[in-house]
Design an enzyme around this catalytic site. Structure first.
Site, mmCIF file in Angstrom:
data_model
loop_
_atom_site.group_PDB
_atom_site.id
_atom_site.type_symbol
_atom_site.label_atom_id
_atom_site.label_comp_id
_atom_site.label_asym_id
_atom_site.label_seq_id
_atom_site.Cartn_x
_atom_site.Cartn_y
_atom_site.Cartn_z
ATOM 1 N N GLN A 151 -4.654 -5.096 6.659
ATOM 2 C CA GLN A 151 -5.615 -6.018 6.033
ATOM 3 C C GLN A 151 -5.699 -7.346 6.758
ATOM 4 O OE1 GLN A 151 -7.720 -5.288 3.635
ATOM 5 N NE2 GLN A 151 -6.917 -3.221 3.443
ATOM 6 N N LYS A 184 -10.381 -0.986 10.299
ATOM 7 C CA LYS A 184 -10.480 -2.131 9.379
ATOM 8 C C LYS A 184 -10.881 -3.400 10.130
ATOM 9 C CE LYS A 184 -7.487 -0.748 5.607
ATOM 10 N NZ LYS A 184 -8.165 0.443 5.175
ATOM 11 N N ASP A 195 2.952 -4.269 7.810
ATOM 12 C CA ASP A 195 1.698 -3.536 7.711
ATOM 13 C C ASP A 195 0.577 -4.571 7.830
ATOM 14 O OD1 ASP A 195 -0.633 -2.313 6.898
ATOM 15 O OD2 ASP A 195 0.083 -1.801 4.884
ATOM 16 N N CYS A 250 -4.819 2.697 -3.730
ATOM 17 C CA CYS A 250 -3.550 3.137 -3.122
ATOM 18 C C CYS A 250 -2.431 2.142 -3.372
ATOM 19 C CB CYS A 250 -3.695 3.401 -1.621
ATOM 20 S SG CYS A 250 -4.818 4.743 -1.255
ATOM 21 N N HIS A 292 0.863 -1.181 0.000
ATOM 22 C CA HIS A 292 0.000 0.000 0.000
ATOM 23 C C HIS A 292 0.904 1.238 0.000
ATOM 24 C CE1 HIS A 292 -2.889 2.899 1.730
ATOM 25 N NE2 HIS A 292 -3.836 2.064 1.359
#
Lengths: 424, 151
Positions: free
Chosen positions: A221, A244, A218, A382, A141
């Protein structure tokens, strides 16, 4: 025994323990799902962008402001102590969610983006030198690309990129060949937001550690789909966003190994991150407060903890099995739409399906689906380097949460047939 | 199809999307510019041949949604043989039409009136105006190549 229970197609037995997954009961917890958009029932299929919130989360925000609001870590009066306790309990909840060794390793942030920026700014500025190398991947991302570009430019370090293959999987041989004694940091997404790829996180971390690099993950997700154990992973930094994972926007958390957090300079200066301030010298606060300047998003932290509890009560094995079923169902049905091509066909995927339609631009797809009450994301998500890799300007993306249903997938497919007919 | 969707995707728009007019590069061109809509990744290159303050030829290339492509196509057919001043005035009226800020004089807008449906889709107004912004950037540029973004 699940076999003895009468089931319809909305109630399915999942997993070895045959715990029932009752999607209708779960949907009842999410007030926003029960509305009509343009006269049609809402089918919310943009969960990779942000998830909807269960009533317990919404109520926690309201309760905080109605009964608990005061500034934390300061007051000696009752309300301040109640607010402080609730906020610190939320930190313990995040610690447990990530299985971190201690709450000192849990820093509240505005979200995954701020978590990554905190590491780039604080760890990066202290420990990355000219000539060092930082590795990222093509599928990251923008929030896990741009902070490292800024750092490398500032330090005269080199940014190296692990490419992806036609399925949207990382090319691990290429990764191996990029690693060297010069590699000081490896940053990558646990799960890709635009392709759905679940990356081999253990292997990536092990290989980075073999050359002495620290690893920043990261997890934006991953948090809503899969359990995370930062100690088992031996990851150095792990960032995720509350919104999220069914919590509020504007709140998230960063896990960092204590030895790194201790060695790092503060991220921002201000109140709460200090022990004492004179005009000549400031002594910084202990962990984790050293990295939390200013009054935080108190209600956000408390409500995010409620969301993590909620997810924990449903259970990741149940969530993963149900979402995998949705993914397989959607993948199979979408492939039957004329001229539709799925972008991102990795072997291990989360419930995210990106696709392109021959001769129909994703923006037109998005507008037409909206009129059917179906919310999907269209654009580059993104992840412009992913779009460049596949030589496409954009994709349409349907991303599923545990409150989505097979009926919603049927409606998505039916609406796409309509799009195809319209543009014939 | 729903009537409100048909208001947006009128037959003439779908036709222009499928078979755009003046969909080619001009070489040489007296003015050119590249337009970009970061929201959806639409990219367009516009080429103009301007002589004595009049647009005598125009072409465009690029990729985008049906609204942006059809708008570019219709735009090229309309601005050809108009003066730069006439085109600028027309753009102001077109912007008013697709953003719903002014009640347009449909007669004055001619073929552009088919884009009136865009006003009900605020996120799509930029798609409709991208090619026009790019033409304005080309006309206003002193350099050979200008780059404009809708953001």
């Amino acid at each position: 025994m699940a076999e003895t229970i009468e089931m319809d197609d909305r109630t399915i037995a999942i997993g070895k323990n045959h715990k029932l997954f009752d999607v209708e009961r779960i949907r009842a917890d999410f007030p926003i799902l029960h509305q009509r958009i343009h006269g049609k029932p809402l089918a919310y299929l943009d969960n990779a962008a942000t998830s909807q919130k269960p009533k317990v989360v919404i109520d926690a925000i309201s309760h905080y402001y109605q009964a608990q609001n005061a500034n934390i870590h300061r007051g000696v009066y009752y309300l301040s102590e109640v607010a402080t306790q609730a906020y610190e309990q939320a930190r313990e909840c995040v610690r447990s969610f990530l299985n971190a060794a201690s709450t000192e390793e849990i820093i509240f942030t505005r979200g995954a983006t701020e978590g990554i920026n905190l590491v780039a700014h604080s760890y990066g500025r202290r420990f990355i030198q000219q000539g060092d190398e930082v590795i990222i991947t093509t599928m990251d991302h923008h929030s896990n690309i741009v902070p490292w570009q800024i750092l490398c430019e500032e330090k005269g370090a080199q940014l190296r990129v692990v490419p992806i293959d036609d399925h949207g999987e990382l090319m691990m041989d290429e990764y191996a060949s990029l690693l060297s004694a010069k590699t000081k940091l490896v940053a990558f997404g646990h799960i890709s937001n635009s392709l759905g790829t679940i990356n081999p996180i253990e292997k990536i971390i092990q290989m980075a550690h073999q050359v002495g690099a620290v690893v920043v993950v990261d997890g934006a997700q991953a948090a809503p789909h899969t359990p995370i154990d930062v100690q088992a992973l031996d990851v150095d930094f792990y960032a995720f966003s509350g919104h999220k994972v069914f919590g509020p926007t504007g709140i998230g958390a960063l896990y960092g190994k204590e030895k790194w957090l201790d060695a790092m300079p503060p991220y921002q200066g201000g109140g709460d991150m200090i022990k004492s301030v004179t005009l000549e010298k400031t002594i910084y606060n202990d962990l984790p407060y050293k990295f939390e300047a200013g009054t935080p998003h108190i209600s956000g932290g408390i409500a995010m903890a409620k969301a993590l509890d909620y997810v924990g009560q449903i259970g990741y094995p149940q969530i993963e099995a149900y979402e995998n079923d949705l993914l397989n169902c959607a993948t199979e049905a979408l492939q039957k739409v004329d001229g539709l091509r799925i972008v991102g066909t990795a072997q291990h995927k989360a419930s995210v399906v990106s696709f392109v339609l021959e001769s129909v631009h994703p923006h037109d797809v998005g507008t037409i689906l909206d009129r059917e009450g179906i919310a999907i994301r269209t654009g580059h998500h993104c992840t412009q380097p992913v779009m460049d890799r596949f030589h496409i300007p954009a994709t349409s993306r349907a991303s599923f949460a545990f409150y989505n249903t097979k009926e919603e997938i049927d409606r998505l497919v039916e609406a796409l047939h309509k799009v195809v007919r319209m543009f014939q | 199809m729903d009537t409100d969707l048909r208001d947006l995707y009128q037959e003439i728009i779908l036709d222009h999307n499928k078979n755009p007019k003046n969909f080619h590069k001009l070489d040489p061109a007296s003015h050119s510019a590249e337009g970009y809509n970061p929201l959806c990744g639409d990219k367009i290159n516009v080429y103009l041949q301007v002589e004595d303050g009049k647009i005598v030829d125009i072409g465009f290339e690029g990729s985008g949604c049906a609204i942006s492509k059809a708008s570019a196509s219709v735009m090229t057919t309309i601005v050809k043989n108009k003066t730069v001043e006439e085109v600028k005035a027309l753009f102001e009226k077109f912007k008013g039409l697709v953003t719903g800020k002014v009640e347009p004089d449909m007669l004055e807008l001619g073929k552009l009136a088919v884009f009136a449906g865009v006003r009900d889709y605020p996120s799509r107004a930029k798609c409709a105006t991208l090619s026009w912004h790019t033409v304005m950037a080309a006309l206003n540029s002193k350099e050979e190549q200008a780059i404009v973004s809708t953001e």
